[in-house]
Design a protein around this motif. Structure first.
Motif, PDB file in Angstrom:
ATOM      1  N   LEU A 217      -4.258   8.094  11.371  1.00 33.00           N
ATOM      2  CA  LEU A 217      -4.778   7.710  10.060  1.00 33.00           C
ATOM      3  C   LEU A 217      -3.781   6.827   9.312  1.00 33.00           C
ATOM      4  O   LEU A 217      -4.172   5.897   8.599  1.00 33.00           O
ATOM      5  N   ALA A 218      -2.492   7.114   9.462  1.00 32.90           N
ATOM      6  CA  ALA A 218      -1.489   6.261   8.824  1.00 32.90           C
ATOM      7  C   ALA A 218      -1.498   4.853   9.440  1.00 32.90           C
ATOM      8  O   ALA A 218      -1.461   3.849   8.724  1.00 32.90           O
ATOM      9  N   LEU A 219      -1.568   4.775  10.777  1.00 27.37           N
ATOM     10  CA  LEU A 219      -1.636   3.468  11.437  1.00 27.37           C
ATOM     11  C   LEU A 219      -2.905   2.714  11.051  1.00 27.37           C
ATOM     12  O   LEU A 219      -2.890   1.497  10.846  1.00 27.37           O
ATOM     13  N   ASN A 220      -4.019   3.446  10.938  1.00 22.45           N
ATOM     14  CA  ASN A 220      -5.285   2.812  10.570  1.00 22.45           C
ATOM     15  C   ASN A 220      -5.243   2.292   9.133  1.00 22.45           C
ATOM     16  O   ASN A 220      -5.782   1.228   8.830  1.00 22.45           O
ATOM     17  N   SER A 221      -4.603   3.042   8.252  1.00 24.64           N
ATOM     18  CA  SER A 221      -4.507   2.601   6.863  1.00 24.64           C
ATOM     19  C   SER A 221      -3.618   1.369   6.726  1.00 24.64           C
ATOM     20  O   SER A 221      -3.854   0.515   5.873  1.00 24.64           O
ATOM     21  N   MET A 222      -2.586   1.277   7.586  1.00 21.33           N
ATOM     22  CA  MET A 222      -1.695   0.115   7.549  1.00 21.33           C
ATOM     23  C   MET A 222      -2.214  -1.047   8.385  1.00 21.33           C
ATOM     24  O   MET A 222      -1.610  -2.120   8.394  1.00 21.33           O
ATOM     25  N   LYS A 223      -3.327  -0.822   9.145  1.00 19.37           N
ATOM     26  CA  LYS A 223      -3.926  -1.854   9.995  1.00 19.37           C
ATOM     27  C   LYS A 223      -2.913  -2.396  11.002  1.00 19.37           C
ATOM     28  O   LYS A 223      -2.778  -3.609  11.187  1.00 19.37           O
ATOM     29  N   MET A 231       6.420  -3.842  11.954  1.00 20.03           N
ATOM     30  CA  MET A 231       7.736  -4.170  11.398  1.00 20.03           C
ATOM     31  C   MET A 231       7.678  -4.587   9.936  1.00 20.03           C
ATOM     32  O   MET A 231       8.675  -4.503   9.223  1.00 20.03           O
ATOM     33  N   THR A 232       6.529  -5.072   9.481  1.00 23.03           N
ATOM     34  CA  THR A 232       6.403  -5.476   8.072  1.00 23.03           C
ATOM     35  C   THR A 232       5.782  -4.381   7.214  1.00 23.03           C
ATOM     36  O   THR A 232       5.483  -4.604   6.051  1.00 23.03           O
ATOM     37  N   ALA A 233       5.564  -3.193   7.789  1.00 25.82           N
ATOM     38  CA  ALA A 233       4.845  -2.142   7.068  1.00 25.82           C
ATOM     39  C   ALA A 233       5.661  -1.576   5.914  1.00 25.82           C
ATOM     40  O   ALA A 233       5.114  -1.213   4.870  1.00 25.82           O
ATOM     41  N   TRP A 234       6.983  -1.495   6.087  1.00 28.54           N
ATOM     42  CA  TRP A 234       7.789  -0.827   5.069  1.00 28.54           C
ATOM     43  C   TRP A 234       7.766  -1.575   3.741  1.00 28.54           C
ATOM     44  O   TRP A 234       7.731  -0.966   2.673  1.00 28.54           O
ATOM     45  N   THR A 235       7.750  -2.901   3.783  1.00 27.67           N
ATOM     46  CA  THR A 235       7.737  -3.674   2.535  1.00 27.67           C
ATOM     47  C   THR A 235       6.371  -3.620   1.856  1.00 27.67           C
ATOM     48  O   THR A 235       6.279  -3.777   0.650  1.00 27.67           O
ATOM     49  N   LYS A 236       5.305  -3.394   2.635  1.00 23.34           N
ATOM     50  CA  LYS A 236       3.952  -3.358   2.055  1.00 23.34           C
ATOM     51  C   LYS A 236       3.581  -1.960   1.580  1.00 23.34           C
ATOM     52  O   LYS A 236       3.091  -1.792   0.464  1.00 23.34           O
ATOM     53  N   THR A 237       3.794  -0.969   2.427  1.00 23.66           N
ATOM     54  CA  THR A 237       3.385   0.411   2.100  1.00 23.66           C
ATOM     55  C   THR A 237       4.528   1.364   2.456  1.00 23.66           C
ATOM     56  O   THR A 237       4.508   2.001   3.516  1.00 23.66           O
ATOM     57  N   PRO A 238       5.537   1.471   1.585  1.00 19.98           N
ATOM     58  CA  PRO A 238       6.680   2.334   1.912  1.00 19.98           C
ATOM     59  C   PRO A 238       6.316   3.814   2.012  1.00 19.98           C
ATOM     60  O   PRO A 238       6.892   4.537   2.823  1.00 19.98           O
ATOM     61  N   ALA A 300       8.807   1.099  11.970  1.00 20.85           N
ATOM     62  CA  ALA A 300       8.013   1.342  10.765  1.00 20.85           C
ATOM     63  C   ALA A 300       8.863   1.437   9.511  1.00 20.85           C
ATOM     64  O   ALA A 300       8.395   1.114   8.418  1.00 20.85           O
ATOM     65  N   THR A 301      10.127   1.874   9.625  1.00 17.82           N
ATOM     66  CA  THR A 301      10.881   2.194   8.415  1.00 17.82           C
ATOM     67  C   THR A 301      12.210   1.466   8.293  1.00 17.82           C
ATOM     68  O   THR A 301      12.634   1.146   7.178  1.00 17.82           O
TER      69      THR A 301
END
Length: 346
Positions: A217-223, A231-238, A300-301
């Motif tokens: 669900l976390a991966l799906n929410s971050m697409k 690799m760009t997930a932390w700046t968008k949805t920490p 991710a982080t």
């Protein structure tokens, strides 16, 4: 897909699962498995992409073969013993065929070849369904016939599953394939203890489904479908990145998170059964899985821009974290204190 159509397929999945886990006759269990297979095929192929159609075809062929083996095994047992009861599977040939059929249904090594490809061709939501809910009916059948199965064969299949699941996941860059090999590895942990303590296998399955749901669900929410996007997930949805980090470490089985509980109890039970070499082997092989969980968590982080990625930049939307993700993440990280209650129940 039409919402009413999706509702029909979802209800069919619930019906098939309920029929299988509540039946004591092999034909009824086979019927439930077939309903499940036919209901999930449109959910896999709903995107009309060639890869999705290929995944649905592979899933159908493998599940149809496994269902045929279930029926043939139960008929052989009924021919020799006159019993159609699931718990009365006693003929050696029937036990061997049923072990093969359930291994194909679950994706245990050496019958794991279909699962990563099917998961790669599905969406993340369907992948979650295939990794958790679709494993419950065959897992229930495995537990119901566990006393009739060969412990040595199951132990070999389990250790091979943990080894192959960890080894093949090392070089993957697609998140769905990494989760597929993670599932294969966890199924090895469940299979190795099924003969000796079925309740512990069921506990492991429940906790695995809980933590895997949080990750999917976390991966799906971050697409995020691949590591370069992650690799760009932390700046968008920490917040989601932190949740994903904890859920992945819990899935790896690190204390003091929830995922440590089933691994600890399984190693303890194997030691009680004088299976110390098997316990050492499966513990050391699980370190392979720990590597790619840490790799996902690192991407991710800890990885921060600037990067050189080859995908299109996405807009940053500060949407709140889904309530279900928050609940699942809390449960997948903080359930270790209930271990005394679990020990008394087992």
């Amino acid at each position: 897909m039409n919402p009413l159509t999706k509702l029909v397929f979802t209800l069919s999945l619930l019906l098939g699962t309920t029929i299988t886990i509540s039946s004591n006759h092999w034909v009824m269990a086979w019927t439930g498995l077939e309903i499940n297979t036919l209901a999930v095929l449109p959910l896999i192929s709903k995107s009309h992409h060639p890869r999705a159609i290929e995944a649905a075809t592979k899933y159908f062929l493998v599940q149809a073969t496994a269902s045929a083996l279930v029926l043939f095994s139960s008929m052989t047992n009924a021919w020799y013993t006159g019993q159609w009861d699931i718990t009365q599977l006693t003929h050696p040939t029937s036990c061997l065929l049923m072990t093969t059929a359930i291994s194909m249904k679950l994706g245990l090594v050496p019958f794991h070849f279909w699962f990563p490809e099917v998961l790669q061709g599905s969406s993340l939501a369907t992948g979650l369904l295939l990794s958790t809910a679709m494993k419950l009916p065959p897992m229930t059948l495995l537990l119901m016939i566990s006393q009739s199965l060969n412990p040595t064969l199951l132990t070999i299949l389990a250790i091979l599953s943990v080894a192959v699941g960890g080894w093949m996941g090392l070089n993957q860059t697609q998140t769905r394939k990494i989760m597929a090999f993670s599932s294969i590895s966890h199924l090895g942990w469940m299979a190795i203890i099924a003969v000796y303590n079925p309740k512990l296998t069921l506990l492991n399955f429940y906790l695995y489904a809980l933590i895997t749901a949080a990750v999917f669900l976390a991966l799906n929410s971050m697409k995020t479908l691949k590591l370069s996007t992650l690799m760009t997930a932390w700046t968008k949805t920490p917040t989601l990145g932190a949740i994903l980090l904890l859920a992945l470490l819990s899935l790896a089985g690190l204390p003091p998170l929830t995922g440590f509980l089933p691994k600890w109890l399984i190693i303890q039970e194997l030691t009680k059964q004088d299976m110390i070499p098997a316990a050492m082997a499966i513990s050391l092989l699980s370190l392979l899985g720990l590597f790619f969980y840490l790799r996902l968590a690192y991407c991710a982080t800890i990885t921060l821009p600037p990067h050189t990625t080859n995908h299109m930049k996405q807009w940053c939307h500060n949407k709140p974290v889904n309530v279900s993700i928050a609940i699942l993440a809390t449960l997948s990280t903080t359930l270790l204190p209930i271990s005394p209650m679990v020990l008394t129940a087992i």
